[in-house]
Design an enzyme around this catalytic site. Sequence first.
Site, PDB file in Angstrom:
ATOM      1  N   MET A  30     -43.595 -33.494 -33.575  1.00 31.44           N
ATOM      2  CA  MET A  30     -44.197 -33.096 -32.300  1.00 31.44           C
ATOM      3  C   MET A  30     -43.686 -34.005 -31.189  1.00 31.44           C
ATOM      4  SD  MET A  30     -47.917 -31.601 -33.171  1.00 31.44           S
ATOM      5  CE  MET A  30     -48.785 -33.136 -33.313  1.00 31.44           C
ATOM      6  N   GLY A  31     -42.569 -34.697 -31.449  1.00 32.32           N
ATOM      7  CA  GLY A  31     -41.966 -35.534 -30.414  1.00 32.32           C
ATOM      8  C   GLY A  31     -42.658 -36.871 -30.266  1.00 32.32           C
ATOM      9  N   ASN A  32     -42.381 -37.541 -29.125  1.00 35.67           N
ATOM     10  CA  ASN A  32     -42.828 -38.906 -28.890  1.00 35.67           C
ATOM     11  C   ASN A  32     -42.406 -39.771 -30.086  1.00 35.67           C
ATOM     12  OD1 ASN A  32     -45.570 -41.022 -28.618  1.00 35.67           O
ATOM     13  ND2 ASN A  32     -44.159 -40.677 -26.966  1.00 35.67           N
ATOM     14  N   HIS A  34     -40.822 -42.273 -32.845  1.00 39.39           N
ATOM     15  CA  HIS A  34     -40.807 -43.714 -33.095  1.00 39.39           C
ATOM     16  C   HIS A  34     -39.990 -43.956 -34.366  1.00 39.39           C
ATOM     17  CE1 HIS A  34     -43.802 -42.631 -36.053  1.00 39.39           C
ATOM     18  NE2 HIS A  34     -44.569 -42.123 -35.097  1.00 39.39           N
ATOM     19  N   HIS A  37     -40.344 -41.661 -37.404  1.00 41.18           N
ATOM     20  CA  HIS A  37     -39.609 -40.390 -37.386  1.00 41.18           C
ATOM     21  C   HIS A  37     -38.128 -40.639 -37.714  1.00 41.18           C
ATOM     22  CE1 HIS A  37     -42.924 -39.346 -34.441  1.00 41.18           C
ATOM     23  NE2 HIS A  37     -42.996 -38.336 -35.291  1.00 41.18           N
ATOM     24  N   GLN A  61     -52.697 -26.461 -33.987  1.00 42.91           N
ATOM     25  CA  GLN A  61     -53.249 -27.484 -34.870  1.00 42.91           C
ATOM     26  C   GLN A  61     -54.168 -28.479 -34.152  1.00 42.91           C
ATOM     27  OE1 GLN A  61     -49.144 -28.956 -35.860  1.00 42.91           O
ATOM     28  NE2 GLN A  61     -50.164 -30.918 -36.044  1.00 42.91           N
ATOM     29  N   GLY A 149     -43.660 -37.685 -43.623  1.00 48.80           N
ATOM     30  CA  GLY A 149     -44.145 -39.049 -43.798  1.00 48.80           C
ATOM     31  C   GLY A 149     -45.416 -39.073 -44.630  1.00 48.80           C
ATOM     32  N   GLU A 150     -45.567 -40.141 -45.432  1.00 53.63           N
ATOM     33  CA  GLU A 150     -46.791 -40.289 -46.239  1.00 53.63           C
ATOM     34  C   GLU A 150     -47.988 -40.667 -45.399  1.00 53.63           C
ATOM     35  OE1 GLU A 150     -46.265 -43.064 -49.429  1.00 53.63           O
ATOM     36  OE2 GLU A 150     -45.577 -41.503 -50.790  1.00 53.63           O
ATOM     37  N   SER A 188     -47.510 -41.628 -33.009  1.00 59.18           N
ATOM     38  CA  SER A 188     -47.337 -41.317 -31.588  1.00 59.18           C
ATOM     39  C   SER A 188     -48.608 -41.639 -30.811  1.00 59.18           C
ATOM     40  CB  SER A 188     -47.000 -39.840 -31.421  1.00 59.18           C
ATOM     41  OG  SER A 188     -45.834 -39.562 -32.147  1.00 59.18           O
TER      42      SER A 188
HETATM   43  O1  PAF Z   1     -46.840 -34.221 -38.484  1.00 55.24           O
HETATM   44  C1  PAF Z   1     -46.580 -33.614 -37.431  1.00 55.24           C
HETATM   45  O2  PAF Z   1     -45.997 -34.162 -36.498  1.00 55.24           O
HETATM   46  C2  PAF Z   1     -47.007 -32.155 -37.295  1.00 55.24           C
HETATM   47  O3  PAF Z   1     -48.201 -31.911 -37.946  1.00 55.24           O
HETATM   48  C3  PAF Z   1     -45.916 -31.163 -37.754  1.00 55.24           C
HETATM   49  C4  PAF Z   1     -45.630 -31.304 -39.236  1.00 55.24           C
HETATM   50  C5  PAF Z   1     -44.646 -31.398 -36.961  1.00 55.24           C
HETATM   51  C6  PAF Z   1     -46.386 -29.730 -37.514  1.00 55.24           C
HETATM   52  O4  PAF Z   1     -46.611 -29.495 -36.166  1.00 55.24           O
END
Ligand code: PAF
Length: 287
Positions: A30-32, A34, A37, A61, A149-150, A188
């Site tokens: 979802m960006g931002n 670090h 990611h 979500q 990620g865990e 984030s």
């Molecule tokens: O973990 C996230 O950043 C989000 O839940 C994902 C998997 C990108 C789905 O929008």
Amino acid sequence: MNIFNDIQSVRDQVNRWKQDGLTIGFVPTMGNLHDGHLQLVQQAKQHVDRVVVSIFVNPMQFNQANDFSAYPRTLENDIALLDDASVDVLFVPQDDELYPVDQKKTTKVIVPGLSDMLEGECRPGHFTGVTTIVCKLFNIVQPDIVCFGEKDFQQLMLVRRMVAELNMPITILAVATRREADGLAMSSRNNRLDGEQRSKAPVIYQVLTGVYKQIKQGIRDYSRLEQDAVTKLTNSGFVVEYVAIRRSSDLALPVPGDSNLVILTAARLGDIRLIDNIPLSINPDLG
Ligand code: PAF
């Protein structure tokens, strides 16, 4: 790095790669971005020929409108980071192409049971939003492997179940939580912590580590350990949503003989919600 905003361009690129016999890795975000990611990207690169990253702040979500609007959006910086990491394609979809039908009426992917406990209980509808968007993105990118990620332990389990139960030909790779030097799990949301909140935030990891050590020492009174952890977090200024010691395979309550557990928590500092977990294996004969 190619940046695509429409589904067809991603499909065309992926098809060309597949015709050339190349394998594809995918990191949905979802960006931002670090280092956590970027670690997912590095993991993907080790396993495949080409890596696609998506950035989409998925409205479905978020169960609270203000959480969605406050979610940090830093596209320019994210592009620079992904470019440096030699990502091949960045997919930044448009809302109306991903959700052509009103979210209340559109087809959804639901993983029953697992979606309703812990995170799902605190954030009703959250996981349906996650599995729906992840399924859509998988159908667009058609990756061979996907890295998660865990840190979002329950999300990882849900995605694994969705992939298995919907027979998706995708391998899910779990990547260990990346932490700051003081133990705070990278997220984030950390950027939104003010100075005082940031100095308190590592207490989450300290408390979880304390529980971890006690279980490793043979203590098996899990509800007492959970309650002590809640008290410690509360005394440090957190509003605790849950501390839960669960079986890591299905997040059910542990029973004697279980050897793989996970300690999970969600706690708020002000309006910032932080989650973390520590997986652990135990000697089932102890205690
Ligand atoms: O973990 C996230 O950043 C989000 O839940 C994902 C998997 C990108 C789905 O929008």
